[in-house]
Design a protein around this motif. Structure first.
Motif, PDB file in Angstrom:
ATOM      1  N   GLY A 159       0.812  -1.207   0.000  1.00 40.73           N
ATOM      2  CA  GLY A 159       0.000   0.000   0.000  1.00 40.73           C
ATOM      3  C   GLY A 159       0.847   1.259   0.000  1.00 40.73           C
ATOM      4  N   LEU A 160       1.867   1.303   0.859  1.00 33.94           N
ATOM      5  CA  LEU A 160       2.729   2.490   0.922  1.00 33.94           C
ATOM      6  C   LEU A 160       3.542   2.663  -0.358  1.00 33.94           C
ATOM      7  N   TYR A 161       3.914   1.565  -0.982  1.00 35.53           N
ATOM      8  CA  TYR A 161       4.661   1.635  -2.240  1.00 35.53           C
ATOM      9  C   TYR A 161       3.886   2.428  -3.290  1.00 35.53           C
ATOM     10  N   ASN A 162       2.572   2.265  -3.269  1.00 32.45           N
ATOM     11  CA  ASN A 162       1.733   2.960  -4.250  1.00 32.45           C
ATOM     12  C   ASN A 162       1.233   4.315  -3.755  1.00 32.45           C
ATOM     13  N   LEU A 163       1.266   4.540  -2.454  1.00 32.87           N
ATOM     14  CA  LEU A 163       0.774   5.799  -1.916  1.00 32.87           C
ATOM     15  C   LEU A 163       1.864   6.863  -1.821  1.00 32.87           C
ATOM     16  N   VAL A 164       3.079   6.437  -1.498  1.00 33.39           N
ATOM     17  CA  VAL A 164       4.174   7.391  -1.295  1.00 33.39           C
ATOM     18  C   VAL A 164       4.740   7.815  -2.651  1.00 33.39           C
ATOM     19  N   ASN A 165       4.693   9.095  -2.900  1.00 37.14           N
ATOM     20  CA  ASN A 165       5.173   9.637  -4.177  1.00 37.14           C
ATOM     21  C   ASN A 165       6.674   9.921  -4.087  1.00 37.14           C
ATOM     22  N   TRP A 166       7.443   8.852  -4.248  1.00 35.11           N
ATOM     23  CA  TRP A 166       8.890   8.948  -4.133  1.00 35.11           C
ATOM     24  C   TRP A 166       9.501   8.243  -5.337  1.00 35.11           C
ATOM     25  N   THR A 167      10.267   8.957  -6.129  1.00 34.55           N
ATOM     26  CA  THR A 167      10.700   8.421  -7.429  1.00 34.55           C
ATOM     27  C   THR A 167      12.216   8.415  -7.596  1.00 34.55           C
ATOM     28  N   PRO A 168      12.941   7.616  -6.805  1.00 35.29           N
ATOM     29  CA  PRO A 168      14.356   7.412  -7.100  1.00 35.29           C
ATOM     30  C   PRO A 168      14.485   6.310  -8.150  1.00 35.29           C
TER      31      PRO A 168
END
Length: 213
Positions: A159-168
């Motif tokens: 869930g957090l993988y898809n919710l957190v907008n973090w793009t490294p």
């Protein structure tokens, strides 16, 4: 003429034995009801675990294309996190309920040991008030807790993988969330182990289940 002190002692012992026998019967009933409740916790957990997938199927039924876990819709991702957190709470209640059952079993053993003496029966019954242990290594309870931890950590991480907008870089992102999932899994198992050791230490320091005739 009977000794009054001896008669009083005999009366006290008889009253204590009647009390212990009544407690034994009540503990058997309580143990049975708590085992049923433990099974219900597993049923609740499995029902919760199925909920995000039902929502996922409902959201995607009108969408064409191949579904991807890396592009899970927001409501589904939020549901995964929520169910993971609720699942963790259910796992904690499951663990505490199992500890209560163990406490009842130890009390039954102590009462049984009070009435039974060596070679009373042709078969052996447990009479050790310190068994079973709270931490049941290799027992199905340990595997049940590990399975709950795996589901909860997987759901929260997904869930957090898809919710957190973090793009490294993709590899760094995946590794970060895998580590997060492992941390959550170890937190579950650490809770089980620490609570078991805490209960064990409190039990060794107490004398509730140790008495003599």
């Amino acid at each position: 003429m009977p000794d009054p002190d001896q008669a009083r002692t005999s009366s006290n012992n008889s009253g204590q034995e009647k009390f212990l026998f009544a407690e034994y019967q009540a503990l058997i009933d309580l143990d049975s009801s708590r085992n049923e409740r433990l099974d219900r916790f597993l049923t609740i957990f499995m029902t919760l675990a199925a909920a995000p997938w039902a929502l996922y199927a409902l959201v995607l039924k009108d969408h064409s294309g191949v579904p991807s876990f890396s592009a899970t819709p927001f409501p589904v991702a939020a549901a995964f996190v929520l169910i993971g957190v609720l699942g963790a709470l259910v796992a904690m209640m499951f663990i505490q309920m199992r500890f209560t059952i163990i406490l009842y079993t130890r009390a039954l053993n102590a009462i049984r040991g009070y009435f039974l003496t060596a070679d009373t029966l042709s078969f052996r019954l447990p009479v050790d008030p310190m068994k079973p242990p709270y931490y049941e290594k290799g027992n199905y309870i340990q595997f049940a807790v590990a399975g709950m931890a795996l589901v909860n950590s997987g759901y929260i991480t997904l869930g957090l993988y898809n919710l957190v907008n973090w793009t490294p870089r993709l590899s760094l992102r995946v590794c970060t969330f895998v580590v997060l999932g492992l941390v959550i899994w170890f937190l579950h198992m650490g809770y089980y182990l620490s609570q078991a050791h805490r209960r064990e230490s409190l039990s060794r320091g107490a004398k509730e289940l140790k008495w003599g005739k």
